[in-house]
Write an enzyme that holds these catalytic residues in place. Structure first.
Site, PDB file in Angstrom:
ATOM      1  N   ASP A  13       0.816  -1.220   0.000  1.00 38.09           N
ATOM      2  CA  ASP A  13       0.000   0.000   0.000  1.00 38.09           C
ATOM      3  C   ASP A  13       0.849   1.269   0.000  1.00 38.09           C
ATOM      4  OD1 ASP A  13      -2.254  -1.725   0.303  1.00 38.09           O
ATOM      5  OD2 ASP A  13      -1.824  -1.808   2.450  1.00 38.09           O
ATOM      6  N   LYS A  16       2.111   1.963  -5.178  1.00 39.19           N
ATOM      7  CA  LYS A  16       2.808   1.429  -6.359  1.00 39.19           C
ATOM      8  C   LYS A  16       2.014   1.648  -7.638  1.00 39.19           C
ATOM      9  CE  LYS A  16       3.209  -2.657  -4.440  1.00 39.19           C
ATOM     10  NZ  LYS A  16       2.961  -2.345  -3.042  1.00 39.19           N
ATOM     11  N   LYS A  18       0.108   4.019  -8.801  1.00 40.58           N
ATOM     12  CA  LYS A  18       0.321   5.295  -9.493  1.00 40.58           C
ATOM     13  C   LYS A  18       1.700   5.343 -10.150  1.00 40.58           C
ATOM     14  CE  LYS A  18       1.715   9.941  -8.815  1.00 40.58           C
ATOM     15  NZ  LYS A  18       1.625  11.249  -8.213  1.00 40.58           N
ATOM     16  N   GLY A  40      -3.798  -4.651  -4.350  1.00 38.72           N
ATOM     17  CA  GLY A  40      -4.790  -3.634  -4.691  1.00 38.72           C
ATOM     18  C   GLY A  40      -4.060  -2.424  -5.223  1.00 38.72           C
ATOM     19  N   HIS A  41      -4.072  -2.238  -6.531  1.00 37.62           N
ATOM     20  CA  HIS A  41      -3.352  -1.117  -7.122  1.00 37.62           C
ATOM     21  C   HIS A  41      -4.360  -0.113  -7.680  1.00 37.62           C
ATOM     22  CE1 HIS A  41       0.530  -3.692  -7.652  1.00 37.62           C
ATOM     23  NE2 HIS A  41       0.212  -3.462  -6.418  1.00 37.62           N
ATOM     24  N   GLN A 223       2.399  -6.154  -2.957  1.00 32.43           N
ATOM     25  CA  GLN A 223       2.719  -6.169  -1.515  1.00 32.43           C
ATOM     26  C   GLN A 223       4.019  -5.385  -1.250  1.00 32.43           C
ATOM     27  OE1 GLN A 223       1.944  -9.719  -2.825  1.00 32.43           O
ATOM     28  NE2 GLN A 223      -0.087  -8.858  -2.690  1.00 32.43           N
ATOM     29  N   THR A 300      -9.786  -5.368   0.746  1.00 28.49           N
ATOM     30  CA  THR A 300     -10.685  -5.833   1.809  1.00 28.49           C
ATOM     31  C   THR A 300     -11.446  -4.695   2.477  1.00 28.49           C
ATOM     32  OG1 THR A 300      -8.889  -5.658   3.401  1.00 28.49           O
ATOM     33  CG2 THR A 300      -9.192  -7.804   2.351  1.00 28.49           C
ATOM     34  N   LYS A 330       2.958  10.015  -1.086  1.00 32.12           N
ATOM     35  CA  LYS A 330       2.012  10.547  -0.092  1.00 32.12           C
ATOM     36  C   LYS A 330       2.652  11.567   0.856  1.00 32.12           C
ATOM     37  CE  LYS A 330      -1.697   7.832   0.609  1.00 32.12           C
ATOM     38  NZ  LYS A 330      -2.583   6.721   0.962  1.00 32.12           N
ATOM     39  N   SER A 414       0.349  13.611  -5.010  1.00 32.17           N
ATOM     40  CA  SER A 414      -1.117  13.427  -5.020  1.00 32.17           C
ATOM     41  C   SER A 414      -1.388  12.157  -5.806  1.00 32.17           C
ATOM     42  CB  SER A 414      -1.831  14.626  -5.680  1.00 32.17           C
ATOM     43  OG  SER A 414      -2.153  14.334  -7.033  1.00 32.17           O
TER      44      SER A 414
HETATM   45  P1  IMP Z   1      -2.361 -12.919   2.090  1.00 33.91           P
HETATM   46  O1  IMP Z   1      -1.408 -12.362   1.091  1.00 33.91           O
HETATM   47  O2  IMP Z   1      -3.804 -12.758   1.707  1.00 33.91           O
HETATM   48  O3  IMP Z   1      -2.011 -14.326   2.487  1.00 33.91           O
HETATM   49  O4  IMP Z   1      -2.202 -12.055   3.446  1.00 33.91           O
HETATM   50  C1  IMP Z   1      -1.005 -12.098   4.228  1.00 33.91           C
HETATM   51  C2  IMP Z   1      -0.673 -10.708   4.776  1.00 33.91           C
HETATM   52  O5  IMP Z   1      -0.293  -9.864   3.710  1.00 33.91           O
HETATM   53  C3  IMP Z   1      -1.832 -10.003   5.483  1.00 33.91           C
HETATM   54  O6  IMP Z   1      -1.299  -9.224   6.542  1.00 33.91           O
HETATM   55  C4  IMP Z   1      -2.390  -9.085   4.410  1.00 33.91           C
HETATM   56  O7  IMP Z   1      -3.055  -7.981   4.963  1.00 33.91           O
HETATM   57  C5  IMP Z   1      -1.109  -8.688   3.716  1.00 33.91           C
HETATM   58  N1  IMP Z   1      -1.307  -8.287   2.319  1.00 33.91           N
HETATM   59  C6  IMP Z   1      -1.506  -9.093   1.251  1.00 33.91           C
HETATM   60  N2  IMP Z   1      -1.597  -8.373   0.124  1.00 33.91           N
HETATM   61  C7  IMP Z   1      -1.432  -7.088   0.469  1.00 33.91           C
HETATM   62  C8  IMP Z   1      -1.384  -5.866  -0.274  1.00 33.91           C
HETATM   63  O8  IMP Z   1      -1.490  -5.817  -1.508  1.00 33.91           O
HETATM   64  N3  IMP Z   1      -1.190  -4.736   0.457  1.00 33.91           N
HETATM   65  C9  IMP Z   1      -1.013  -4.765   1.804  1.00 33.91           C
HETATM   66  N4  IMP Z   1      -1.035  -5.865   2.541  1.00 33.91           N
HETATM   67  C10 IMP Z   1      -1.235  -7.035   1.872  1.00 33.91           C
END
Ligand code: IMP
Length: 429
Positions: A13, A16, A18, A40-41, A223, A300, A330, A414
């Protein structure tokens, strides 16, 4: 080799989406190499906001986009994301989107298991996205995964499926879940296969040709390094390697192809899910960072935990991932804070410590040592030149460079793609 690898250098988070969008305009090919639809991009282009989880960010601009073998692939999610983004007017065809035949499939049984384990773990839960990412990687390493290429051979899938289900049904019994309906799963696979197969290729050949023609390749990480299965805050991590080294293995290119490594670093720190977070501010400062930074998960919707910049963790992430330059994102969220803090080191049981320890109990006990900074009252939102930044903001950035031992290549001010200060062009470095 004029390539760039983009990775997150914190807990994901970092913004990335942007930066990858910004770079993808100059790239010929964009490749995802790990993770899955847990990412989540968010890309803001004019009035449109695109939220991508599985598709490479280049797709929004029509750049050749590749889902590499290192990605775990949910075919139903793929179909729905392609439909949703196409519905926003983006042209998505097998000419500009390719999926590796070697990606392991995420099946409904994987998200079942992810959720069941989390529910059974009580306070010890990882806080996963429950999308089946971990269980799918386990099956890959356990050599029982179904893969994308199997979708073209469903008449012969019986023995593989039996092997997979023998494993999962035993686990499901333990968790009190009914066994998988084998026939129903085959029907579901037959139903989804036509939505995926037109995009399926030996993508390593596309990348080999791109390399031969000196095309610019952008490797898009998901991630962040602190969630890497080896280098992150284990066990509170994701199940893939997130570091830049994975760009080669997860796409089918050699280690000498990944080019300049750009680490995306948020000007403060956030984390979703459980696990240690030394600089977390469970107070008014954390609330303010969260509100101003809109810190809610793209996938989520969960509220992110927020805290001060941790230079120790970022320095470590930069070292283990070979980051050549940072994109600092940011910065504008910090506008208007009277005082800012940067964590410059830790103490563990009263002793100074210059790195984050590997053991979970020690990770939980480290105490941050802070350096205080006067904030700035001016707005940095939308700044496009270094000269537009207040002196205090420049001081803050310079100190981050010193402490992390890494130069800043870009500053993002931004969500809009053009609100970016370019210090060094990663493609030209
Ligand atoms: P999983 O990847 O769903 O198995 O989650 C494992 C951990 O990675 C958890 O703490 C999630 O919140 C975190 N996580 C997985 N994908 C992302 C992401 O794209 N951004 C931030 N945290 C992530």
């Amino acid at each position: 080799m004029p390539n760039v690898t983009v990775i997150g250098a914190q807990w994901g988070d970092e913004g990335k989406g942007k930066i990858v969008d910004w770079l993808s305009e100059r790239a010929d090919v964009v490749v995802r190499f790990q993770g899955g639809h847990n990412a989540g991009h968010t890309l803001v282009v004019g009035d449109n906001v695109y939220k991508l989880s599985l598709l490479p960010s280049g797709i929004v601009r029509g750049t050749m986009s590749i889902i590499g073998n290192g990605v775990v692939f949910d075919p139903w999610h793929f179909r729905d994301e392609v439909a949703r983004i196409s519905g926003m007017g983006v042209n998505i065809t097998p000419e500009n989107l390719q999926v590796s035949e070697q990606c392991p499939l995420i099946l409904p049984l994987h998200s079942d298991l992810d959720g069941a384990r989390e529910d059974a773990s009580g306070a010890g839960k990882i806080g996963t996205t429950r999308r089946g990412i971990g269980p799918a990687y386990e099956d890959k390493a356990g050599r029982r995964a179904l893969r994308v290429c199997d979708l073209a051979h469903l008449d012969d899938i019986g023995p593989q499926l039996d092997r997979l289900l023998a494993h999962h049904n035993a686990l499901r019994t333990g968790f009190g879940m009914p066994p998988v309906d084998r026939d129903e799963l085959i029907v579901q696979l037959r139903d989804i296969a036509p939505s995926v197969l037109p995009f399926v290729k030996p993508v390593w050949t596309t990348l080999r040709d791109a390399k031969a023609n000196r095309r610019r390749i952008l490797f898009e990480g998901a991630q962040g390094v602190l969630l890497d299965v080896d280098h992150g805050t284990y066990p509170f991590v994701t199940s893939s390697n997130v570091v830049a080294g994975q760009a080669a293995a997860g796409s089918g290119m050699g280690a000498n192809s990944t080019g300049y490594v750009l680490g995306i670093v948020k000007a403060y720190t956030t984390r979703v899910g459980s696990g240690p977070f030394p600089t977390e501010q469970d107070n008014a400062d954390g609330e303010k960072l969260g509100q101003r930074g809109h810190e809610f998960g793209t996938v989520t919707g969960r509220k992110r935990r927020c805290g001060w910049f941790d230079a120790v963790l970022v320095r470590q992430a930069i070292a283990v991932s070979g980051v050549a330059g940072m994109a600092l994102t940011k910065l504008d969220v910090l506008d208007g804070f009277d005082m800012l803090q940067i964590c410059t080191g830790y103490t563990l049981d009263g002793q100074p410590l210059d790195h984050f320890p590997a053991h979970a109990a020690e990770q939980a006990r480290v105490v941050p040592v802070y350096e205080s900074f006067e904030g700035w009252s001016e707005s940095t939102a939308g700044a496009r030149r270094w000269a537009d930044l207040p002196a205090q903001a420049i001081k803050y950035i310079r100190r981050i460079e010193e402490l992390t031992e890494c130069p800043v290549a870009l500053v993002s001010t931004s969500p809009q793609r053009d609100d970016t200060i370019l210090v060094r062009d990663p493609f030209l470095d």
